[in-house]
Write a protein that holds these residues in place. Structure first.
Motif, PDB file in Angstrom:
ATOM      1  N   ASN A  45      53.077  11.554  38.389  1.00  0.00           N
ATOM      2  CA  ASN A  45      54.141  10.575  38.570  1.00  0.00           C
ATOM      3  C   ASN A  45      55.478  11.258  38.288  1.00  0.00           C
ATOM      4  O   ASN A  45      55.556  12.116  37.411  1.00  0.00           O
ATOM      5  CB  ASN A  45      53.961   9.414  37.596  1.00  0.00           C
ATOM      6  CG  ASN A  45      52.768   8.565  37.977  1.00  0.00           C
ATOM      7  OD1 ASN A  45      52.546   8.282  39.158  1.00  0.00           O
ATOM      8  ND2 ASN A  45      51.972   8.181  36.987  1.00  0.00           N
TER       9      ASN A  45
ATOM     10  N   HIS B  94      59.964  10.684  38.121  1.00  0.00           N
ATOM     11  CA  HIS B  94      61.094   9.749  38.079  1.00  0.00           C
ATOM     12  C   HIS B  94      62.390  10.532  38.239  1.00  0.00           C
ATOM     13  O   HIS B  94      62.456  11.709  37.878  1.00  0.00           O
ATOM     14  CB  HIS B  94      61.086   8.948  36.772  1.00  0.00           C
ATOM     15  CG  HIS B  94      61.193   9.811  35.548  1.00  0.00           C
ATOM     16  ND1 HIS B  94      60.097  10.384  34.947  1.00  0.00           N
ATOM     17  CD2 HIS B  94      62.268  10.205  34.843  1.00  0.00           C
ATOM     18  CE1 HIS B  94      60.489  11.097  33.899  1.00  0.00           C
ATOM     19  NE2 HIS B  94      61.808  11.009  33.818  1.00  0.00           N
TER      20      HIS B  94
ATOM     21  N   SER C 287      56.844  13.142  35.069  1.00  0.00           N
ATOM     22  CA  SER C 287      56.843  12.212  33.941  1.00  0.00           C
ATOM     23  C   SER C 287      55.960  12.712  32.807  1.00  0.00           C
ATOM     24  O   SER C 287      56.070  12.271  31.671  1.00  0.00           O
ATOM     25  CB  SER C 287      56.374  10.828  34.401  1.00  0.00           C
ATOM     26  OG  SER C 287      57.241  10.342  35.386  1.00  0.00           O
TER      27      SER C 287
END
Ligand code: ZN
Length: 347
Positions: A19, A21, A46
């Motif tokens: 993941n 961001h 992440s």
């Protein structure tokens, strides 16, 4: 942004899909001893915090850094360099020749590459017409007669009427195109008026066209015409490049049309952060009309109808299916004999 939250990217640090961001932070770059701080948005893993960039992002950051550096030390912008060159109706190649630089270097500067200080000084000096006049007298023999004449007209401030200009076009040998009647040219001597006529017809039919697309449309028009009439439309020779067939010396041909005001060229960023060239009719376009016959006009209309709405990548993929492309070696000229297998036809 729920969709984005699910998106994973490969993290080289974790060696797995993670993941990610977005994070905005200031990064410091050093350009020729100057420290430059730019605000950069990157995706961050992440799990481990590693920033995951790509070439397009890197190029954007580099462009921003260069822009700030130019502003700080007062270097010409890429747009200004192009304006100065266009002011004298010079191609990149001829302008580079006059200044003793390579065409690739001039091209790089106009694309946003950072110019060195010496080159910046000489290009800036060319804002004064006397400097161009002087360069022309000392180094004018290095550029083509046709190009020299164009500069002299720009310097004299008196544009030759476009229809007189056209009368000279056939006389000048200016482009790297085989001058022969063979399977490489579709049994027609290359004809610039026809070439320009085809490009402008497509601009009429389709409006603005990307460079990749225009190269493919030309290929299909020439090869379809050959399939129907056993003679090409323009006499253009095509070469097999990665993205499909392209006219030999298309850069020279399109920039010549641009310098004559037949085409208007705009460089714009693609969504992926790279830039592309888009062409539309120039201010002189109406002075250059070629009267194609009925069959030829049908060829142009069929090519525009069948391919005009495809994206550049789609036409590129389509061209990769043609025997003309498949049966030709990398970087080699394509024989019009393959036109007989072309996927398009006049119906
Ligand atoms: Zn990670």
């Amino acid at each position: 942004m729920k969709g984005d939250e699910k998106k994973k990217l490969y993290c080289p640090n974790c060696e797995d899909d993670r993941n990610v961001h977005p994070v905005t932070r200031d990064e410091t770059y050093t350009v020729r001893g100057e420290e430059i701080i730019v605000s950069v948005e990157t995706m961050v893993c992440s799990m481990c915090g590693e920033s995951i960039g790509n070439d397009e992002q890197d190029q954007k950051i580099l462009d921003a850094v260069h822009e700030e550096y130019r502003r700080r030390v007062d270097l010409l912008t890429p747009d200004r360099i192009r304006e100065i060159r266009n002011h004298y109706h010079l191609s990149q190649k001829s302008f580079a020749m006059l200044l003793g630089m390579s065409e690739a270097t001039m091209n790089r500067y106009e694309q946003g590459g950072l110019q060195d200080q010496t080159h910046d000084t000489v290009i800036r000096a060319c804002e004064k017409p006397e400097v161009i006049r002087d360069l022309l007298s000392r180094r004018g023999h290095l550029i083509s007669d046709w190009q020299r004449k164009r500069v002299e007209q720009a310097l004299a401030g008196q544009e030759e009427p476009a229809n007189q200009l056209l009368d000279h076009l056939g006389e000048v040998d200016w482009v790297c195109m085989p001058k022969e009647v063979s399977e490489k040219t579709g049994y027609r001597i290359f004809d610039y008026k026809r070439f320009a006529g085809v490009v402008l017809s497509f601009c009429d039919l389709l409006g603005e066209i990307s460079r990749t697309t225009i190269n493919k449309l030309l290929f299909y028009a020439d090869f379809l015409n050959y399939k129907i009439s056993t003679v090409s439309l323009t006499g253009t020779t095509y070469r097999k490049l990665d993205y499909g067939p392209v006219p030999a010396d298309y850069g020279g041909l399109l920039s010549r049309m641009e310098s004559e005001g037949l085409l208007f060229c705009e460089e714009r960023p693609y969504p992926n952060g790279k830039t592309g060239f888009y062409y539309s009719k120039g201010s002189n376009a109406d002075s250059m009309r070629f009267d194609f016959d009925e069959i030829e006009n049908r060829v142009l209309n069929v090519v525009a109808r069948d391919l005009g709405s495809l994206k550049a990548t789609e036409i590129s993929e389509k061209s990769h299916q043609e025997t003309a492309w498949k049966d030709t070696e990398e970087k080699q000229l394509i024989s019009y004999i393959h036109a007989m297998d072309l996927s398009l036809s006049l119906s």
